[in-house]
Design a protein around this motif. Structure first.
Motif, PDB file in Angstrom:
ATOM      1  N   UNK A   1      -4.988  11.651  10.155  1.00 58.03           N
ATOM      2  CA  UNK A   1      -4.544  10.811   9.044  1.00 58.03           C
ATOM      3  C   UNK A   1      -3.096  11.134   8.668  1.00 58.03           C
ATOM      4  N   UNK A   2      -2.757  12.432   8.694  1.00 55.76           N
ATOM      5  CA  UNK A   2      -1.370  12.846   8.463  1.00 55.76           C
ATOM      6  C   UNK A   2      -0.930  13.644   9.685  1.00 55.76           C
TER       7      UNK A   2
ATOM      8  N   UNK B   1       0.826  -1.209   0.000  1.00 52.12           N
ATOM      9  CA  UNK B   1       0.000   0.000   0.000  1.00 52.12           C
ATOM     10  C   UNK B   1       0.858   1.257   0.000  1.00 52.12           C
ATOM     11  N   UNK B   2       2.076   1.125   0.514  1.00 52.38           N
ATOM     12  CA  UNK B   2       2.944   2.291   0.668  1.00 52.38           C
ATOM     13  C   UNK B   2       3.978   2.407  -0.447  1.00 52.38           C
ATOM     14  N   UNK B   3       3.864   1.523  -1.434  1.00 56.67           N
ATOM     15  CA  UNK B   3       4.803   1.563  -2.552  1.00 56.67           C
ATOM     16  C   UNK B   3       4.210   2.380  -3.700  1.00 56.67           C
ATOM     17  N   UNK B   4       5.064   3.072  -4.398  1.00 55.72           N
ATOM     18  CA  UNK B   4       4.608   3.827  -5.561  1.00 55.72           C
ATOM     19  C   UNK B   4       3.740   5.015  -5.240  1.00 55.72           C
ATOM     20  N   UNK B   5       3.755   5.457  -3.982  1.00 50.41           N
ATOM     21  CA  UNK B   5       2.988   6.652  -3.626  1.00 50.41           C
ATOM     22  C   UNK B   5       1.487   6.456  -3.589  1.00 50.41           C
ATOM     23  N   UNK B   6       1.007   5.203  -3.435  1.00 50.84           N
ATOM     24  CA  UNK B   6      -0.437   4.934  -3.450  1.00 50.84           C
ATOM     25  C   UNK B   6      -1.164   5.659  -2.329  1.00 50.84           C
ATOM     26  N   UNK B   7      -0.620   5.543  -1.107  1.00 50.20           N
ATOM     27  CA  UNK B   7      -1.281   6.176   0.040  1.00 50.20           C
ATOM     28  C   UNK B   7      -1.289   7.691  -0.134  1.00 50.20           C
ATOM     29  N   UNK B   8      -0.162   8.248  -0.531  1.00 48.93           N
ATOM     30  CA  UNK B   8      -0.073   9.700  -0.678  1.00 48.93           C
ATOM     31  C   UNK B   8      -1.053  10.215  -1.724  1.00 48.93           C
ATOM     32  N   UNK B   9      -1.173   9.514  -2.843  1.00 51.93           N
ATOM     33  CA  UNK B   9      -2.091   9.941  -3.902  1.00 51.93           C
ATOM     34  C   UNK B   9      -3.534   9.912  -3.420  1.00 51.93           C
ATOM     35  N   UNK B  10      -3.875   8.864  -2.666  1.00 50.40           N
ATOM     36  CA  UNK B  10      -5.240   8.752  -2.165  1.00 50.40           C
ATOM     37  C   UNK B  10      -5.547   9.849  -1.150  1.00 50.40           C
ATOM     38  N   UNK B  11      -4.576  10.171  -0.297  1.00 48.36           N
ATOM     39  CA  UNK B  11      -4.796  11.225   0.692  1.00 48.36           C
ATOM     40  C   UNK B  11      -4.950  12.587   0.017  1.00 48.36           C
ATOM     41  N   UNK B  12      -4.223  12.820  -1.053  1.00 47.82           N
ATOM     42  CA  UNK B  12      -4.393  14.066  -1.798  1.00 47.82           C
ATOM     43  C   UNK B  12      -5.797  14.147  -2.387  1.00 47.82           C
ATOM     44  N   UNK B  13      -6.285  13.016  -2.838  1.00 49.22           N
ATOM     45  CA  UNK B  13      -7.647  12.954  -3.372  1.00 49.22           C
ATOM     46  C   UNK B  13      -8.669  13.306  -2.294  1.00 49.22           C
ATOM     47  N   UNK B  14      -8.464  12.803  -1.080  1.00 50.89           N
ATOM     48  CA  UNK B  14      -9.382  13.089   0.021  1.00 50.89           C
ATOM     49  C   UNK B  14      -9.282  14.543   0.466  1.00 50.89           C
TER      50      UNK B  14
ATOM     51  N   UNK C   1      -0.471   8.568   9.526  1.00 54.32           N
ATOM     52  CA  UNK C   1      -0.888   7.764  10.674  1.00 54.32           C
ATOM     53  C   UNK C   1      -1.327   6.380  10.188  1.00 54.32           C
ATOM     54  N   UNK C   2      -1.523   5.447  11.128  1.00 56.66           N
ATOM     55  CA  UNK C   2      -1.845   4.068  10.753  1.00 56.66           C
ATOM     56  C   UNK C   2      -3.139   3.989   9.949  1.00 56.66           C
ATOM     57  N   UNK C   3      -4.099   4.887  10.260  1.00 53.73           N
ATOM     58  CA  UNK C   3      -5.394   4.830   9.575  1.00 53.73           C
ATOM     59  C   UNK C   3      -5.260   5.120   8.086  1.00 53.73           C
ATOM     60  N   UNK C   4      -4.175   5.792   7.697  1.00 48.44           N
ATOM     61  CA  UNK C   4      -3.976   6.058   6.268  1.00 48.44           C
ATOM     62  C   UNK C   4      -3.886   4.750   5.485  1.00 48.44           C
ATOM     63  N   UNK C   5      -3.179   3.777   6.045  1.00 43.60           N
ATOM     64  CA  UNK C   5      -3.098   2.468   5.403  1.00 43.60           C
ATOM     65  C   UNK C   5      -4.453   1.778   5.375  1.00 43.60           C
ATOM     66  N   UNK C   6      -5.251   1.944   6.459  1.00 38.27           N
ATOM     67  CA  UNK C   6      -6.591   1.357   6.493  1.00 38.27           C
ATOM     68  C   UNK C   6      -7.463   1.917   5.377  1.00 38.27           C
ATOM     69  N   UNK C   7      -7.360   3.242   5.172  1.00 39.04           N
ATOM     70  CA  UNK C   7      -8.152   3.882   4.121  1.00 39.04           C
ATOM     71  C   UNK C   7      -7.746   3.336   2.750  1.00 39.04           C
ATOM     72  N   UNK C   8      -6.432   3.242   2.529  1.00 38.09           N
ATOM     73  CA  UNK C   8      -5.946   2.732   1.246  1.00 38.09           C
ATOM     74  C   UNK C   8      -6.344   1.266   1.044  1.00 38.09           C
ATOM     75  N   UNK C   9      -6.389   0.522   2.119  1.00 37.58           N
ATOM     76  CA  UNK C   9      -6.742  -0.903   2.037  1.00 37.58           C
ATOM     77  C   UNK C   9      -8.204  -1.074   1.627  1.00 37.58           C
TER      78      UNK C   9
END
Length: 547
Positions: A296-297, A255-268, A304-312
């Protein structure tokens, strides 16, 4: 006639009344029928007249009368009585009730299955123990319950993916690696590290594979890579031996590879689901039922840990799952609203996420709680339980109770071969039914004849009534996410079978001729065998031929 067939018959009577103009109401898809509290009131009862009376603009008793006239004309219905304000008590004739035995044998493994979840794609995530040590009893409980629930969902037509969430991104993995390294260097276990015989074993195996590991540029990272893989291999092997295999092993790190989490958080952020306050970014989770908004950040810029939960959650939805069930430990109550809020913030229906919370499991031996594992050092493990009672007894005991209740597993009881041991009681009923079939075959009894009207003994009525409940119990187990309903039903069925076995005979006495009663009873015997086997299979428990 099964309860489902009777339910369809009542629906047909309602539709007929609507078509004739005697009734004006929307006919429900299903009509609930259930066993009356007293068998003197009949075989089955329904309160459909009470449910529809007001909507139809009729007195419920008048609607019940209208239905009863039509029901009495259905083949197999012996009588219909109206009770109280509009209950319908229905009694089947002996042939209709006994015909169930043949229906079950002919349906085989398909008996009891349904299509209530047909077309539903379910992601069932369970166990997901961190690869830092053997699976403890809480994870073992979820292994048994989760796998059984998956089987029950599949029996209702769902497409189920069993998923294991591999936590390989958190600080616990670093603590595990430091513990292995300290052991290899002959140093004390780190203050926040892991101890136990298994740490010694993993360390020794790593050193055997990589004898020069301590000379590596980053020995801790090597212990992390090799040690985690070994530990996870052990976990997989333990679960496989327990009858539990997963379709997907999902790595948190992905989930943390390739900027997946960061891209999703920017979307939110862009959608307004996140807001900035006190140097941190927050999820508006209170808008969706959470007790507080969640960071979340963090103010240091780290997720924060919930960022991974959101991406999952987003990843699961993108993989096409309609329903995502998380089976979590007793310390995860806060995750219920949190994960639903995350789904809603992503634009999904919060109902696509369900969270089941499992409670504690304790082992008791000689009346005293078993506190410690020799191998794990601080917890009792899956292997400890299986070594003590075997896979069948362990799985049955763990699925026999509602997952939201604490349970004490009595090791002494589960080792007994008596009727006090519930798994023995059920398995013995299956083995006894197979022995009865072998004895019948030796006496020349086969299933070439069948006369359901001959099944008139009181114990036969009871056994048939219990057999008829299986599809309803299975559907309820799926609907309420409660595999223990299947276990408790099997105990009721085993009791009815043992009483019938003690009161009647399938094979004739020596010198007596084989009659259609013997043949028909063989059908009933084999029907019981089939339902016991079907139910045990859903629990992942074997159905022995002999005991």
């Amino acid at each position: 006639m099964t309860p489902e067939q009777l339910s369809h018959a009542i629906s047909a009577c309602l539709s007929d009344a609507v078509a004739s103009g005697e009734l004006s109401v929307e006919v429900p898809d299903t009509v609930r029928v259930e066993r009356p509290k007293s068998r003197e009131h009949g075989d089955w009862a329904t309160n459909i007249a009470l449910q529809l009376g007001k909507r139809a603009g009729m007195n419920p008793r008048e609607l019940a009368r209208l239905l009863s006239e039509r029901l009495r004309a259905i083949p197999g219905v012996d009588s219909v009585d109206i009770a109280g304000p509009g209950f319908l008590n229905i009694r089947l004739d002996a042939a209709a009730a006994g015909g169930l035995a043949r229906d079950i044998v002919q349906a085989g493994a398909a008996f009891g299955t349904g299509d209530a979840l047909a077309g539903t794609h379910i992601n069932l995530e369970f166990v997901s123990a961190n690869p830092t040590g053997p699976i403890h009893l809480g994870g073992t409980r979820w292994a048994a319950v989760g796998d059984s629930l998956a089987r029950i969902f599949q029996a209702q037509g769902a497409e189920v993916t069993r998923e294991y969430y591999f936590n390989d991104h958190g600080a616990q993995i670093d603590r595990f690696a430091r513990s292995l390294l300290a052991k290899a260097q002959g140093q004390p276990t780190p203050e926040d590290g892991y101890a136990g015989q298994y740490i010694d074993e993993i360390t020794a195996r790593v050193l055997e594979i990589e004898p020069d590991i301590l000379s590596a540029a980053d020995p801790q990272e090597r212990f992390r890579a090799v040690g985690v893989e070994m530990m996870f291999g052990e976990i997989k092997a333990s679960l496989h031996d327990f009858g539990v295999d997963f379709d997907v092993y999902f790595h948190e790190d992905s989930l943390h590879q390739g900027g997946k989490v960061e891209a999703l958080l920017e979307q939110l952020k862009s959608s307004g689901s996140l807001y900035f306050d006190a140097g941190a970014w927050w999820l508006r989770s209170t808008d969706h039922g959470d007790d507080k908004d969640r960071v979340v950040i963090k103010s240091d810029g780290n997720a924060a840990y919930i960022a991974g939960d959101i991406a999952y959650i987003q990843d699961k939805r993108e993989r096409g799952f309609d329903l995502n069930i998380y089976m979590l430990g007793a310390d995860h109550h806060g995750y219920v609203a949190r994960l639903k809020a995350a789904a809603a913030a992503l634009g999904h229906d919060p109902a696509c996420v369900e969270v089941m919370i499992g409670q504690m499991v304790n082992l008791v031996k000689d009346g005293v709680p078993v506190r410690m594992s020799k191998r794990a050092g601080t917890v009792v493990t899956l292997e400890d339980l299986v070594d003590a009672v075997g896979v069948d007894a362990a799985r049955y005991a763990l699925t026999r109770y509602s997952s939201d209740s604490n349970i004490d597993i009595d090791l002494d009881l589960l080792q007994q071969k008596t009727n006090d041991n519930p798994v023995f009681y059920v398995q013995y009923a299956h083995a006894r039914s197979r022995a009865a079939a072998r004895n019948a075959a030796a006496a020349g009894v086969d299933r070439s004849g069948f006369d359901a009207a001959l099944l008139t003994h009181a114990t036969e009525n009871e056994l048939l009534a219990v057999l008829a409940q299986y599809p309803h119990q299975l559907a309820g187990a799926a609907e309420h996410r409660e595999p223990h309903r299947v276990a408790r039903y099997l105990e009721t069925l085993a009791g009815a079978y043992h009483r019938w076995y003690g009161a009647t005979r399938v094979a004739p006495l020596s010198g007596e001729e084989v009659t259609d009663l013997n043949r028909t009873r063989l059908w009933l015997n084999d029907a019981t065998t089939q339902v016991l086997a079907n139910g045990l299979a859903l629990l992942g428990v074997s159905a022995p031929e002999k005991m």
